[in-house]
Structure formats: structure tokens, C-alpha cells
Scaffold this active site. Structure first.
Site, PDB file in Angstrom:
ATOM      1  N   CYS B  90       0.837  -1.201   0.000  1.00 24.35           N
ATOM      2  CA  CYS B  90       0.000   0.000   0.000  1.00 24.35           C
ATOM      3  C   CYS B  90       0.876   1.257   0.000  1.00 24.35           C
ATOM      4  O   CYS B  90       1.521   1.542  -0.988  1.00 24.35           O
ATOM      5  CB  CYS B  90      -0.960  -0.041   1.192  1.00 24.35           C
ATOM      6  SG  CYS B  90      -2.333   1.113   1.035  1.00 24.35           S
ATOM      7  N   HIS B 207      -3.528  -5.670   1.285  1.00 23.76           N
ATOM      8  CA  HIS B 207      -2.807  -5.843   2.545  1.00 23.76           C
ATOM      9  C   HIS B 207      -2.735  -7.302   2.974  1.00 23.76           C
ATOM     10  O   HIS B 207      -3.638  -7.777   3.668  1.00 23.76           O
ATOM     11  CB  HIS B 207      -3.528  -5.065   3.656  1.00 23.76           C
ATOM     12  CG  HIS B 207      -3.372  -3.589   3.570  1.00 23.76           C
ATOM     13  ND1 HIS B 207      -2.368  -2.900   4.215  1.00 23.76           N
ATOM     14  CD2 HIS B 207      -4.092  -2.662   2.910  1.00 23.76           C
ATOM     15  CE1 HIS B 207      -2.480  -1.605   3.957  1.00 23.76           C
ATOM     16  NE2 HIS B 207      -3.521  -1.434   3.168  1.00 23.76           N
ATOM     17  N   GLU B 209      -0.997  -8.546   5.322  1.00 24.23           N
ATOM     18  CA  GLU B 209      -0.892  -8.650   6.786  1.00 24.23           C
ATOM     19  C   GLU B 209      -2.253  -8.575   7.466  1.00 24.23           C
ATOM     20  O   GLU B 209      -2.385  -8.916   8.622  1.00 24.23           O
ATOM     21  CB  GLU B 209       0.065  -7.573   7.326  1.00 24.23           C
ATOM     22  CG  GLU B 209      -0.531  -6.182   7.536  1.00 24.23           C
ATOM     23  CD  GLU B 209      -0.706  -5.366   6.259  1.00 24.23           C
ATOM     24  OE1 GLU B 209      -0.523  -5.921   5.149  1.00 24.23           O
ATOM     25  OE2 GLU B 209      -1.047  -4.163   6.360  1.00 24.23           O
TER      26      GLU B 209
END
Ligand SMILES: Nc1ncnc2c1ncn2[C@@H]1O[C@H](COP(=O)(O)OP(=O)(O)O)[C@@H](O)[C@H]1O
Ligand SMILES: [Mg+2]
Lengths: 80, 248, 748, 80
Positions: B90, B207, B209
Site C-alpha cells: 500500500c 494488505h 498482513e
């Protein structure tokens, strides 16, 4: 004809973006920059060739839509 | 996962996914994750670098534009040139673009608004250190959360990216079709993630994560993090030592 | 001091005389400014204080109740939940983006000033209908402002609510709630203790922003307000993020005695409140205050409401370390004074005293009023609903569609997809369910959060409406599997100088208090916003309740969407003839009248107990409360909220002598829809029976259609609702965007 | 002296913000607007009075930081 509208924050209104750019420029070594203000630039392509009419119309557009006159001020330039 | 793997996570003023990345890498994946402060001009000993999401420098001026001048980015550049693995997520992707470590630039989302939701991604190239755990063409579900993910590159750059298989992820439907409707932000060719020429730097908007932990209902992001950690373990991506006098 | 000046400062002649008596002398202009903000309604709670005392605030797990920057409750594992809600209504009407953004900034500071890391935001919004360009401008500007601030700072906005009603045309409401987590043994408070300790200013530089913001928030709107330009504050979430990290690090290093954010009335309120709480004084040197603009007067510096600033009292001798940490985070910081023991707030500019008043005169000595209260003449008429004038609908499918596309009920994805609701990777249940659930890393626990209020109920009956808001919030938490811990409120009302408004306020507070007692939920923080009135028209009473609940095991979290074909659908609770104040009556019959649904707090408590037990025993696959739109809408929402696309339902409702519309769209309280594995059905029925809660099997999760039949009292059954899920889904999810896309833009 | 830097997206790059403004203007009834481009305006306050030096320095700032020349072009105006 074309109209160029410059929109900037009114004096006294906080400009966090300008501050961030100022800070970045100075850490890049451009220490001769005393202040930075970041604004908007709106370029309009108008169908008309009537200068006075265009000026009035663009002013109305600024008041109604383009600028947020509560915190911003604007300047209009016209050119053929 | 072996405990000796060390991932460095950069922290800029305004980073806000730094702790999320640390949690995913250490608590979920079991590797070591260390924060690296943006003012550092040398990297500590790490096997890979993650540039996390967030709003470095408030995203003022342009996303990533100010962060790329941080001292740490010079160190990351040397690390990458020596072959080390770098993953930009990002805002991390945006910083890599601004730094010129990846080609192209980011524009505002077509809708002009920030968008946070799950999207589908097609794995276009499973032969990279970041996707080796995926199958070619596999459809992953990952969340996006950005206001500027509208990737742009000129025609020549795009052609090169395609020719060399550097487009790694594309936005797609849940059945894997790459369509305009499946494109959440207007990005060129539905591009969601690319690698550099050498293949050791990945930038992606979604994302991983945020979907590594089963508790959050989706573990697709694990595949990317696991690929990265296994690639490190393979030893093929250990940055070559650079002698001080070679640094120009 | 001239009369004009006193009036301009929003003080009455009597109030001014009271100050003169307190001080034993006339005030100078700077001091007048200080009293004007501190004695304003916004800061002093002069009209509400007496009544707020009725709210129950104690429970064994309450660490800090009302009176501090935020409330604090113990959640075990050495941790505490810290939360509060605040309004930013007037600034958001003047400049929606910045008004909403700075509202978020303010509530975040209230949380991290207590030593907590913010983990979630909620936003409660009220606007006029979207067919007006101005309302579209306000709504989209506010949502963008909340997104702009919350996303940047990296705190997820995980829920909230939005209602649309003409009554908010000239007075929209923007309330924001924030939750943080702190170590229980490291809660910070706004106390200026220890004479001699240094007072520090950290954060953004001071400009002429929002001077008189606090008095503005205590004033009705008139035509001129929209041009009150110089007071607009601009938020800088980037600076706030640095301030947040710097503050948490200062607290970690144990350098601080007390800390408070500079909110309304800036430096004045933070310094006098900190001194007054600790029974000390503070001496300030304004020349040391970091400034953004040249030649500001002491008056301006003291009253500026520039954002992203904090006032700290450090441990003596540690100020150097404080400055170092601030430097690391690029945060401006300066020592601007010290704590004294004479009880005075003494302000100097380059050594010359410019104001000197007892700190407590500004805070504790502010007047309190018991203003006259009386029910308005129209109240009876409002509460009368001749049902014979409300024809029963022939086409219930059309009614369901009208409700699902009513902006108040429509899916709120257009709003919450603009918010980063996943950052921090704790969001186990995302927005779009009854309550959001956030896991607490490092523990097995989770917190659930919700904000609720139906202001139409509140105008029809302020007592019942406010109590229902508490009940609904608790019910929403229970649906998520959480035990309610405590609440914060944001009481939005009209002009308290009007007896009808005071009447509404007093009843609403009593309603909240009684519901809290019955459900055993303490109030730990809150906010009152009066003067929500434009051109003599007051908003509906809108006491918004923000509530936090605890899940001992995060795996227990339940969402509202159906989970699997074949599951049984159960209704806990009872349906009555409750059409007054419903969204059905409003959206379909254009009537806002009647008595709001009856609330029986004992039944509510029993219902919540049963559902919690069922969840804790792992018997529940989905749970959803019946709110606006009634049973039919609740069933549709559960159906359309299934994780991987809609799951249909086949349901039969028993008529029990009720009107068709009451049965389908009435809003009887204390009802929850569960879906459960068929094998668990009986266990739930047993639990319900034990607590005297009615439990009926409505049908099953099945297919791709929503089918609702009604069995009349003679046993005949007719299908009244039958639509494909896809069609309903498209309408429900698209309605808000469609409403925003019509017509022209502009903010004129 | 002061520098005014106008930064606009290069021709050929879709400007969704400009399109949105164009759309909003036309629904407000300003149908004589043919095209709109939205850019940035950065105003710098410089310590120097040396015009040529300032010009070169601002150009360097643009190339390094203020503009991203992959997508943007810039114009510099200087004034006392
Ligand atoms: N302003 C908002 N911001 C974020 N989420 C919102 C907002 N408004 C509504 N939502 C979300 O949409 C869902 C439905 O809201 P609502 O109809 O108020 O639910 P309920 O009646 O169960 O309280 C909830 O999950 C809520 O959190
Ligand atoms: Mg609600």
C-alpha cells in the site's frame, strides 16, 4: 476561451500540507524557502468568447462549487 | 518457521500498518520482526525489508513523495541493489514508486474516495519470491484500503512489465476474470502488484498482513508472507555483501 | 466592562455580577474571554449538571467514571477500556469536512490523553433527506472528513449509524465515539499536581483558529452563522499521529504527572481544569507558547482552539527528557509555566500579568440552572395514532422494498467502505452487523462496540425513546456475543432555555438512568450538546448511546448474517401492535406519530441473558436484533449479510390477531432473531423457557429467496413476501449511492 | 521573492477529479464548460532576490520533490 482558477487557503487558516512540504524542502537542503502554501489549480475550457460573461460565470462557479469560500479564496485569470 | 529469519519493518512518521506487519510476521508467521526508524541511515542485519502501509508524512503533496527522501530509503536501495528482498504494501508500494525502485506512478482512485473492502486478486506470476506458495492463476481474496491505488505507467513501461512477467497481481472477479468491474480503483490493466526487473522488490496495494490470522476470517495473506519467508530460507536472496568502497 | 461586551461574550448580567463577586473586582477583557468560554453551556454544563447526577455511574469494574477526559473500565488481564463520545454538530454544518475531521481528532485526544492507545472509532450521523443538494454536500463532506482523519491516523472506524430526517435539515448531527486500551495501572488523568512541577505545551502551533468555538457551540444558528468564517479549524491528522505516539512514549517513560488535551477553550480550559481538579494553581508565560501567526493577543492565545495540542505537567526535573521525546517525533514542545499552590490561574505575557483568576472560579463556581421544564402543547397530538387511518398494505413486497431502500435502513457500505475499518488487524466483526467486534491482542478476549438511538421514538416519548436507545445498544452487543460493560452518551438537544426542550432532556436522562439500572450498565462518560436549533426549530431529542461489551473468548463473536442452509431461524421475544414511530409508518405512510414501541426492561434483561447464555454455550450461528423495519427487514438483513453472498429463508409467522403490517414491519422491542443448527434448537428453547422468554421457530435458512408467510388464526397460510435475494440485495446495497447520485452537486 | 509553481497532470493522463468537477458543473447548469483539469498550486516564499538563481533552484525542487514527472508537468512563475 480558457479560465485558470487559483484556489488557496485564506491567510490564517492552517495549511498542514504546506508545512509538510516546507519541512521536506528544508531537509533536502533548500533552506532558503521561508514559507510554502499549497493550493488548487483548476483550468476550465469554456465554449464562450465573451470575456465579461465568462468572468461572471466562472465567479459564480467558484462561489457555488469550485472553492470552499469558508476557508479558501480564489483568483480567476482568463485567456483566449 | 525457523527463528533465525529477520524481517525489518520501516517506520516513517505517519506509518500506521507497521505494528500490523510486525504482528503478522512475528506472532502469526513466527519469524523475527524489527522496526527500523526512518532516520536510520544503515539497516541492521535483516533478511528482508517490509515497507508498511499508512500515511507517511500525512500523504501530503503526493503519497510516498516525502518519505522516499528519508535516510533509511537510501539504505533500502543499497539493500535491494545487493539482491535483498523488499515488500512494499500500500503506502509502501507508493513509496517504492516515488523512489524509482519500481516503475510507474500512483493516481487517485477513479472514484476519488478512499476504499476499504475485500477484493479478489489473480496471481499472474507464481514464480517469484513473494508468490512461490501460490499457484499460477490462483484467485486470492485480500483487503484493500487506499485512496490512491490507481496505478499508471506509460505504454512502453507497461509493455515491458508485461513482457517480463512483472505484473504479479491483477484485480479480478471471484472466478478469476480480469474485468473493468472488478477493478476497484481504475488502475491500468487492473494491476494490483508488480515486481522490479530483478524480481526482488514487490509492491502491492492490497494488505496481506490483514488476512494472515485465521481469527480475522481469511488467511490468504499468509501465502504471500510464507512465500517471502521461504524464499529467504532458500538462501537465494541473501543480499550480497557490499564493500564500502564500492558504494558510489 | 460594557453591557455590550458582556452580551457578546454570551454571559448574562447576573452571571457577570457573580464573577465580579467571586473576584472582588471588575475583569479585564482577557479574563472576560476566559469566563465566557468556561461558563458557556458547552464547558460548564450549567443547564444539565443537576440532572446528569441521576445517571448511575458505579460498578465494581468502573475505574474512572464521568468527570475526566474519558471513562475507564477494567477488562481483566491488567487492561482497561477507555472510551467517550462527543458531538461536533455546529462545526460540521459550517464546514462539513473539517468539522467532522476535527471532531475525530478531538475525541482521539480525549482517549490517548488517558494513556490509552485508540483502537476503534464509531460515528453517529443525522442529516436531512438526500434529495436536497445541500444535504448531499453535508453528508458526503462529513463522511469524507471522518475518513480523512481516522484513516490517516490509523484508527479503524468500525461502526456507527446514519438516520435521515427533515428535522436535521439545518442542524445535522455528527457524533464520534472512540475506544482505547490502556494498562490498568497506567491511567493518566488531567491533574496538575505538585507545586513547582513544570507545565509543558506540546503539539501544533497556536493560530487564531476557532476562537469562540465553545461559545459558538452554545448558541443557536441564525442566518449569519454560515459566514462565521474565521472560526473554522483545520485538522492535521499527521501531526496528531505524531502527537499520539509522542504522548504514549512519554507515558511509557513515566515522565508525566498529568496531561490533558486542549479541546474547546484550548489553553484556558486545559489549564484551569487541571489545576482545579488537583486543587492547585498554574502560572503560564504566554510568550513561550509556540505560535503560527504573528502578533496574537493574550486573549487570542488563551482562547484559540487550534487542534492537535496537549498540556502536560511533567515530573520536576524531567522536562528535558520530555522535550527530547517530542523532538524525536518532530512534535513542537515548550515549557510554558509551572504548578503553584495558590489556586490561581495566573497568566503572564513577557512577565506582565494579563489575567489572574482562581482556577475554581472558572470551573466549579460556574452557575448551574434548573431551567423551567414543561411538556409541549403538541405532545398529545403527536402521540395519537388512529390506526384506522393507516390502511394495511396489500403489497407487502413493495413495502419491504421501500424499507430496504429507505436511506435510513439501506446498507451503509457507501459510508463504511470509505473508512479504513481493518487497520490494526483487530476487526473480527466488521461494520454491517449489529456491533463490531475487536480482538485484544495478547489476550483471548475481545471488545464489542455499538452506537444507537432512534430519535423519532425520543420525540414521541423522550423517556421511552432514551431507555430504548440503551436497550438497543445492549441488545446489539449481546447479539455479537458480548456482555455489556458500560456506556457513554452524547445528548443532542435543542435550546434548553425552552421549557419543552428541558422537559425532553429531563425525561430522556431519566429514561437512560432507569434502563442503566435495570440492565446494570453504568455510565462512565458523556457529552451534552444543547442549542441544536435553527430558526427556532429544534432537532428531535437525540440521546445517542455508545456502548462497550466484553467477550471472554474472541471465538464466541457472532455476526448477523445467516451461516448455512438448513439452520433453524428462531425468534426470541414477542411481537405486539407496535406501529407508532416506526420507519414503516414514516417511509410508507408519511406519519411520524404514535407512541413508540413499549419497552419492558425486565423482559429486555431476560432476553439478553438468554441470548448471552446461548452464545456462550456455542449454540448460536447468527444473531440479529429487530430494529427499524421490524421482523421482515431483520430477516432480510440476516439473509443478505451472509458472508459469501445471500442465503434465502423460508419463514412462517403466526398472526396472533395482529395486523399484517405490525407483524411484518412493527418495531416491538426486545426481539432477537437467531439462526442455529437444527440440533441446537431445543437447547435454546429450554434456556428461553427457564427465563420466561417467548421463543418460536420461524422457519429455516434455505434457497435463494426470502419467503415470509403468515398463518392466520384459523390455520390458513398465505405467502406475503417472496423476492429473490439477489433483487433485494441489489436494492439494499445500491440505495444510498443511488440517492447520492441523483441531481446536481454543489454546496450552495 | 515568491515563486508560484503550477502542477498539472500531463495531457493524455485521465484526470478523474477534473471529470468529476466537469460533471458537477454541468449538472449545476454550466453547460458551456468543455473540459476541466485539476492541478496543484504551490506558492513558495524565497529568501533570495536573485531571479536566475531562484529559477534554477525552484526547478530543481520541482524535479526532485514537488512534481512527479512521470505523470505531472510543472510551470514556474517568479515574482518579487
Ligand atoms: N456512520 C456509519 N459509520 C460506520 N458504520 C456504519 C455507519 N452507519 C451504519 N453503519 C453500520 O451499518 C450497520 C447497520 O447499521 P444500523 O442500521 O444502525 O444497525 P442497527 O440498527 O443494528 O444498530 C452497522 O453495522 C453499523 O455499524
Ligand atoms: Mg441502530
Amino acid at each position: 476561451m480558457k479560465a485558470k482558477v487559483s484556489i488557496t487557503l485564506k491567510r490564517g487558516i492552517l495549511d498542514p500540507q504546506g508545512q509538510a512540504v516546507l519541512h521536506a524542502l528544508s531537509s533536502l537542503g533548500y533552506t532558503g524557502v521561508k514559507d510554502v502554501r499549497v493550493g488548487k489549480l483548476i483550468e476550465l475550457d469554456l465554449a464562450t468568447h465573451d470575456r465579461a460573461g465568462a468572468e461572471a460565470e466562472v465567479k459564480a462557479m467558484c462561489e457555488r462549487l469550485l472553492a470552499n469560500t469558508i476557508i479558501e479564496e480564489y483568483r480567476i485569470e482568463l485567456m483566449e | 518457521m525457523s527463528i533465525s529469519l529477520r524481517v525489518g519493518i520501516l517506520v516513517f512518521p505517519g506509518s500506521n500498518c507497521d505494528r500490523d506487519c510486525q504482528h503478522a510476521v512475528s506472532q502469526v508467521m513466527g519469524a523475527k520482526a524489527d522496526f527500523i526508524w526512518h532516520k536510520e541511515s544503515m539497516l541492521p542485519h535483516v533478511d528482508a525489508v517490509i515497507i508498511p502501509g499508512g500515511f507517511s508524512y500525512g500523504d501530503y503533496l503526493r503519497t510516498g513523495a516525502i518519505a522516499r527522501f528519508s535516510p533509511v530509503m537510501a539504505a533500502v536501495t543499497r539493500f535491494a541493489e545487493a539482491g535483498g528482498l523488499v515488500l512494499g504494501i500500500c503506502n509502501g508500494f507508493q513509496i517504492l514508486l516515488e523512489a524509482g525502485l519500481l516503475p510507474g506512478a500512483m493516481l487517485r482512485n477513479r472514484s476519488l474516495s478512499f476504499l476499504c473492502k475485500d477484493v479478489h486478486l489473480r496471481v499472474e506470476n507464481a514464480d517469484t519470491p513473494f508468490t512461490r506458495r501460490c499457484k499460477p492463476g490462483q484467485v486470492l481474496t485480500l483487503p484493500i484500503a487506499h485512496g490512491e491505488g490507481n496505478y499508471y505507467a506509460d505504454q512502453a513501461t507497461l509493455a515491458k512489465l508485461k513482457a517480463r512477467n512483472q505484473v504479479i497481481f491483477r484485480y479480478c472477479t471471484k472466478d478469476g476474470e480480469v474485468t473493468p468491474e472488478a477493478n476497484p480503483n481504475g488502475s491500468l490493466d487492473n494491476i494490483a502488484g508488480i515486481v522490479n526487473d530483478a524480481g526482488n522488490i514487490l509492491g502491492l496495494m492490497p494488505h496481506p498482513e490483514r488476512c494472515a490470522d485465521a481469527l480475522l476470517g481469511n488467511e490468504d495473506g499468509r501465502l504471500i508472507l510464507l512465500s517471502l519467508l521461504e524464499a529467504i530460507k532458500s538462501g537465494r536472496y541473501a543480499p550480497k555483501p557490499v564493500l564500502a568502497h564500492n558504494v558510489s | 466592562m460594557t453591557k455590550d461586551l458582556i452580551v457578546q461574550h454570551g454571559l448574562t448580567e447576573e452571571e457577570y455580577q457573580k464573577i465580579v463577586t467571586l473576584l472582588g473586582r471588575e475583569l479585564n477583557l482577557t479574563e472576560l474571554g476566559m469566563f465566557s468560554v468556561m461558563w458557556s453551556e458547552h464547558c460548564s454544563y450549567k443547564s444539565s449538571r443537576t440532572f446528569l447526577k441521576k445517571l448511575p455511574t458505579d460498578a465494581p469494574h468502573v475505574i474512572q467514571g464521568p468527570g475526566e477526559n474519558a471513562g475507564v473500565v477494567d477488562i481483566g488481564d491488567g487492561l482497561a477500556a477507555v472510551f467517550k463520545m462527543e458531538s461536533h454538530n455546529h462545526p460540521s454544518f459550517i464546514e462539513p469536512y473539517q468539522g467532522a475531521a476535527t471532531g475525530v481528532g478531538g475525541i482521539l485526544r480525549d482517549i490517548f490523553t488517558m494513556g490509552a492507545r485508540p483502537i476503534a472509532l464509531l460515528d453517529s450521523l443525522r442529516f436531512g433527506p438526500l434529495d436536497s443538494p445541500k444535504n448531499r454536500y453535508l453528508f458526503s463532506g462529513v463522511v469524507a472528513g471522518i475518513a480523512g482523519y481516522g484513516n490517516c491516523i490509523g484508527v479503524p472506524t468500525v461502526g456507527g449509524e446514519v438516520y435521515f430526517n427533515e428535522i436535521y435539515n439545518y442542524n445535522p448531527l455528527v457524533n464520534v465515539f472512540c475506544l482505547g486500551i490502556a494498562r490498568k495501572d497506567r491511567i493518566f488523568r488531567g491533574w496538575a499536581s505538585g507545586a513547582g512541577n513544570p507545565v509543558l505545551y506540546i503539539g501544533a502551533k497556536t493560530g487564531r483558529d476557532g476562537i469562540h468555538g465553545a461559545t459558538m457551540a452554545s448558541d443557536s444558528f441564525d442566518e449569519g452563522s454560515e459566514s462565521m468564517r474565521p472560526t473554522v479549524q483545520v485538522g492535521d491528522p499527521f501531526t496528531e499521529k505524531l502527537l499520539l505516539e509522542a504522548c504514549l512514549e512519554l507515558m511509557e517513560q513515566d515522565l508525566l504527572v498529568g496531561i490533558q488535551d486542549m479541546g474547546a477553550a484550548g489553553l484556558t480550559s486545559s489549564s484551569c481544569e487541571m489545576a482545579s481538579r488537583a486543587g492547585t494553581g498554574i502560572e503560564l508565560e504566554l510568550a513561550n507558547v509556540p505560535r503560527r501567526e504573528p502578533s496574537m493577543t493574550p486573549y487570542e492565545v488563551l482562547l484559540s482552539e487550534s487542534q492537535e495540542r496537549m498540556l502536560l505537567v511533567a515530573k520536576s526535573g524531567r522536562e528535558g527528557e520530555v522535550l527530547d521525546i517530542c523532538k524525536k517525533w518532530d512534535v513542537d514542545a515548550a515549557v510554558i509555566g509551572r504548578v503553584t499552590n495558590d489556586g490561581f490561574l495566573r497568566v503572564k505575557e513577557k512577565g506582565v500579568v494579563v489575567a489572574e483568576v482562581p482556577a475554581r472560579a472558572l470551573t466549579d463556581n460556574a452557575p448551574t440552572y434548573e431551567r423551567p421544564a414543561d411538556a409541549p402543547a403538541y405532545q398529545d397530538a403527536l402521540q395519537t395514532l388512529p390506526l384506522e387511518l393507516v390502511p394495511e398494505p396489500k403489497d407487502c413486497n413493495a413495502v419491504l422494498e421501500a424499507l430496504l431502500t429507505s436511506p435510513t435502513i439501506a446498507h451503509k457500505g457507501w459510508v463504511f467502505e470509505q473508512y479504513d475499518h481493518m487497520v490494526q488487524t483487530n476487526t473480527v466483526i466488521r461494520p454491517g452487523s449489529d456491533a463490531a467486534v475487536l480482538r485484544i491482542k495478547g489476550t483471548d478476549k475481545a471488545l464489542a462496540v455499538t452506537a444507537d438511538c432512534n430519535s423519532l421514538y425520543c420525540v414521541l416519548n423522550p423517556y421511552t425513546g432514551a431507555a430504548s436507545a440503551v436497550a438497543e445498544a445492549a441488545r446489539n452487543l449481546v447479539c455479537a456475543g458480548a456482555r455489556p460493560l458500560a456506556l457513554t452518551d452524547c445528548l443532542n438537544f435543542g435550546n434548553p432555555e425552552r421549557p419543552d426542550i428541558m422537559w425532553q432532556f429531563i425525561l430522556a436522562v431519566e429514561g437512560i438512568a432507569d434502563a442503566c439500572k435495570a440492565l446494570q450498565i453504568p455510565v462512565v462518560s458523556g457529552n451534552v450538546s444543547f442549542y441544536n436549533e435553527t430558526r427556532g426549530l429544534s432537532i428531535y431529542p437525540t440521546p445517542i448511546i455508545g456502548m462497550v461489551g466484553l467477550l471472554d473468548h474472541v471465538e464466541q463473536a457472532v455476526s448477523q448474517g445467516f451461516k448455512a442452509e438448513g439452520d433453524a431461524i428462531l425468534l426470541l421475544g414477542e411481537t405486539g401492535e407496535d406501529l407508532g414511530g416506526t420507519e414503516y409508518l414514516r417511509a410508507v405512510h408519511h406519519r411520524e406519530q404514535g407512541t413508540p414501541p413499549v419497552l419492558n426492561l425486565e423482559r429486555e434483561a431476560a432476553l439478553q441473558r438468554v441470548v448471552l447464555q446461548a452464545v456462550e454455550q456455542g449454540l448460536v450461528r447468527s444473531a440479529h436484533d429487530c430494529a427499524e423495519g421490524g421482523l421482515a427487514v431483520a430477516l432480510a438483513e440476516s439473509s443478505l449479510s451472509a458472508t459469501n453472498g445471500p442465503l434465502g429463508a423460508e419463514v412462517v409467522l403466526d398472526r396472533h390477531g395482529l395486523r399484517r403490517d405490525s407483524l411484518l414491519f412493527g418495531e416491538s422491542q426486545s426481539r432477537i432473531i437467531l439462526s442455529v443448527k437444527p440440533a441446537n434448537r431445543e437447547k435454546i428453547e429450554v434456556l428461553a423457557r427457564q427465563d420466561g422468554v417467548p421463543c418460536s421457530v420461524l422457519g429455516f435458512v434455505r434457497g435463494q429467496r426470502l419467503m415470509i408467510s403468515i398463518r392466520d388464526d384459523r390455520g390458513g397460510t398465505a405467502l406475503w413476501i417472496d423476492r429473490t435475494c439477489d433483487k433485494l440485495d441489489t436494492m439494499w446495497r445500491g440505495a444510498l449511492r443511488a440517492a447520492l447520485d441523483t441531481g446536481e452537486g454543489g454546496h450552495a
